[in-house]
Design a protein around this motif. Structure first.
Motif, PDB file in Angstrom:
ATOM      1  N   LEU A  19       0.824  -1.207   0.000  1.00 49.60           N
ATOM      2  CA  LEU A  19       0.000   0.000   0.000  1.00 49.60           C
ATOM      3  C   LEU A  19       0.862   1.263   0.000  1.00 49.60           C
ATOM      4  O   LEU A  19       0.643   2.183  -0.782  1.00 49.60           O
ATOM      5  N   PHE A  20       1.881   1.299   0.862  1.00 46.50           N
ATOM      6  CA  PHE A  20       2.679   2.513   0.988  1.00 46.50           C
ATOM      7  C   PHE A  20       3.694   2.686  -0.137  1.00 46.50           C
ATOM      8  O   PHE A  20       4.127   3.796  -0.412  1.00 46.50           O
ATOM      9  N   HIS A  21       4.080   1.604  -0.798  1.00 50.77           N
ATOM     10  CA  HIS A  21       5.067   1.719  -1.876  1.00 50.77           C
ATOM     11  C   HIS A  21       4.454   1.776  -3.270  1.00 50.77           C
ATOM     12  O   HIS A  21       5.088   2.261  -4.195  1.00 50.77           O
ATOM     13  N   GLY A  22       3.239   1.280  -3.437  1.00 46.98           N
ATOM     14  CA  GLY A  22       2.659   1.256  -4.774  1.00 46.98           C
ATOM     15  C   GLY A  22       1.270   1.843  -4.887  1.00 46.98           C
ATOM     16  O   GLY A  22       0.644   1.749  -5.927  1.00 46.98           O
ATOM     17  N   GLY A  23       0.790   2.470  -3.820  1.00 49.40           N
ATOM     18  CA  GLY A  23      -0.577   2.968  -3.831  1.00 49.40           C
ATOM     19  C   GLY A  23      -0.690   4.405  -4.299  1.00 49.40           C
ATOM     20  O   GLY A  23       0.286   5.137  -4.383  1.00 49.40           O
ATOM     21  N   SER A  24      -1.905   4.799  -4.609  1.00 50.47           N
ATOM     22  CA  SER A  24      -2.205   6.185  -4.956  1.00 50.47           C
ATOM     23  C   SER A  24      -2.500   6.938  -3.671  1.00 50.47           C
ATOM     24  O   SER A  24      -2.928   6.353  -2.678  1.00 50.47           O
ATOM     25  N   SER A  25      -2.289   8.254  -3.693  1.00 55.82           N
ATOM     26  CA  SER A  25      -2.578   9.027  -2.492  1.00 55.82           C
ATOM     27  C   SER A  25      -3.096  10.402  -2.858  1.00 55.82           C
ATOM     28  O   SER A  25      -2.878  10.896  -3.969  1.00 55.82           O
ATOM     29  N   PHE A  26      -3.801  11.001  -1.930  1.00 59.60           N
ATOM     30  CA  PHE A  26      -4.282  12.361  -2.070  1.00 59.60           C
ATOM     31  C   PHE A  26      -4.415  12.986  -0.699  1.00 59.60           C
ATOM     32  O   PHE A  26      -4.372  12.304   0.322  1.00 59.60           O
ATOM     33  N   LEU A  27      -4.560  14.304  -0.688  1.00 64.63           N
ATOM     34  CA  LEU A  27      -4.634  15.058   0.550  1.00 64.63           C
ATOM     35  C   LEU A  27      -6.030  15.639   0.712  1.00 64.63           C
ATOM     36  O   LEU A  27      -6.589  16.210  -0.232  1.00 64.63           O
ATOM     37  N   CYS A  28      -6.598  15.439   1.876  1.00 72.54           N
ATOM     38  CA  CYS A  28      -7.875  16.050   2.229  1.00 72.54           C
ATOM     39  C   CYS A  28      -7.700  16.519   3.672  1.00 72.54           C
ATOM     40  O   CYS A  28      -7.991  15.777   4.606  1.00 72.54           O
ATOM     41  N   TYR A  29      -7.152  17.740   3.822  1.00 71.54           N
ATOM     42  CA  TYR A  29      -6.734  18.213   5.140  1.00 71.54           C
ATOM     43  C   TYR A  29      -7.835  18.033   6.172  1.00 71.54           C
ATOM     44  O   TYR A  29      -8.981  18.341   5.888  1.00 71.54           O
ATOM     45  N   PRO A  30      -7.534  17.495   7.322  1.00 66.44           N
ATOM     46  CA  PRO A  30      -6.264  17.156   7.940  1.00 66.44           C
ATOM     47  C   PRO A  30      -5.826  15.704   7.726  1.00 66.44           C
ATOM     48  O   PRO A  30      -5.072  15.164   8.533  1.00 66.44           O
ATOM     49  N   PHE A  31      -6.286  15.070   6.658  1.00 73.01           N
ATOM     50  CA  PHE A  31      -5.942  13.673   6.408  1.00 73.01           C
ATOM     51  C   PHE A  31      -5.131  13.525   5.128  1.00 73.01           C
ATOM     52  O   PHE A  31      -5.346  14.250   4.166  1.00 73.01           O
ATOM     53  N   ARG A  32      -4.234  12.557   5.126  1.00 72.35           N
ATOM     54  CA  ARG A  32      -3.550  12.127   3.913  1.00 72.35           C
ATOM     55  C   ARG A  32      -3.982  10.681   3.682  1.00 72.35           C
ATOM     56  O   ARG A  32      -3.830   9.841   4.562  1.00 72.35           O
ATOM     57  N   VAL A  33      -4.513  10.418   2.514  1.00 70.00           N
ATOM     58  CA  VAL A  33      -5.101   9.122   2.225  1.00 70.00           C
ATOM     59  C   VAL A  33      -4.259   8.394   1.188  1.00 70.00           C
ATOM     60  O   VAL A  33      -3.932   8.956   0.142  1.00 70.00           O
ATOM     61  N   SER A  34      -3.919   7.147   1.474  1.00 67.34           N
ATOM     62  CA  SER A  34      -3.272   6.266   0.502  1.00 67.34           C
ATOM     63  C   SER A  34      -4.197   5.087   0.277  1.00 67.34           C
ATOM     64  O   SER A  34      -4.779   4.562   1.231  1.00 67.34           O
ATOM     65  N   TRP A  35      -4.324   4.647  -0.980  1.00 67.66           N
ATOM     66  CA  TRP A  35      -5.203   3.516  -1.264  1.00 67.66           C
ATOM     67  C   TRP A  35      -4.673   2.737  -2.466  1.00 67.66           C
ATOM     68  O   TRP A  35      -3.920   3.255  -3.280  1.00 67.66           O
ATOM     69  N   ILE A  36      -5.080   1.491  -2.524  1.00 67.68           N
ATOM     70  CA  ILE A  36      -4.715   0.613  -3.632  1.00 67.68           C
ATOM     71  C   ILE A  36      -5.797  -0.458  -3.749  1.00 67.68           C
ATOM     72  O   ILE A  36      -6.434  -0.812  -2.752  1.00 67.68           O
ATOM     73  N   SER A  37      -6.019  -0.946  -4.950  1.00 64.72           N
ATOM     74  CA  SER A  37      -6.975  -2.045  -5.119  1.00 64.72           C
ATOM     75  C   SER A  37      -6.435  -3.288  -4.432  1.00 64.72           C
ATOM     76  O   SER A  37      -5.236  -3.563  -4.479  1.00 64.72           O
ATOM     77  N   ALA A  38      -7.314  -4.027  -3.805  1.00 67.74           N
ATOM     78  CA  ALA A  38      -6.901  -5.224  -3.067  1.00 67.74           C
ATOM     79  C   ALA A  38      -6.395  -6.290  -4.036  1.00 67.74           C
ATOM     80  O   ALA A  38      -7.075  -6.595  -5.025  1.00 67.74           O
ATOM     81  N   PRO A  39      -5.209  -6.868  -3.772  1.00 66.82           N
ATOM     82  CA  PRO A  39      -4.652  -7.872  -4.676  1.00 66.82           C
ATOM     83  C   PRO A  39      -5.395  -9.208  -4.655  1.00 66.82           C
ATOM     84  O   PRO A  39      -5.419  -9.909  -5.650  1.00 66.82           O
ATOM     85  N   GLN A  40      -5.995  -9.564  -3.516  1.00 70.89           N
ATOM     86  CA  GLN A  40      -6.752 -10.813  -3.442  1.00 70.89           C
ATOM     87  C   GLN A  40      -8.101 -10.541  -2.794  1.00 70.89           C
ATOM     88  O   GLN A  40      -8.264  -9.549  -2.098  1.00 70.89           O
TER      89      GLN A  40
END
Length: 130
Positions: A19-40
């Motif tokens: 998640l942290f090395h290959g995911g997408s991320s965006f900022l919605c203050y006060p949060f930083r969101v990282s996400w990725i499609s589940a592999p399984q």
């Protein structure tokens, strides 16, 4: 309906690393969101982890307060804003919500921002909102 079970929490170190090395991320203050499609396939449409920086909030009491408020805001809105659209499109994601705010905000502010965050996440994940 308004529960937050162990199966919904992201604990797997391998998945966290992905998640942290290959995911997408965006900022919605006060949060930083990282996400990725589940592999399984998973039991729930979203597995989530909440984090607060120890560097910014030295006292564990403050970090725990922020995580508690964030989890509560997530728990209240996840069914309507996140699970519904994801289940309709048959998608599953891994999600990280990091608190990056400089001050400890009240629950009403965090709740409002969590709604905005979930709507933005659905747009980024190409899922039509309800």
């Amino acid at each position: 309906m308004y529960t937050f079970k162990k199966e919904e929490r992201l604990c797997n170190k391998r998945l966290l690393d992905k998640l942290f090395h290959g995911g997408s991320s965006f900022l919605c203050y006060p949060f930083r969101v990282s996400w990725i499609s589940a592999p399984q396939p998973q039991t729930h449409p979203v597995q989530v982890v909440f984090a607060v920086a120890k560097k910014r909030y030295r006292r564990a009491v403050d970090r725990n307060l922020i995580k508690r408020r964030t989890r509560e805001a997530y728990r209240l809105h996840k069914d309507a804003l996140l699970y519904g659209p994801l289940l309709q499109n048959n998608k599953q994601i891994l999600l990280s919500i990091n608190y990056i705010g400089k001050e400890i905000n009240d629950f009403a502010f965090m709740d409002k921002r969590m709604v905005k965050l979930m709507v933005q996440l659905c747009q980024q994940a190409d899922v039509a909102a309800v």
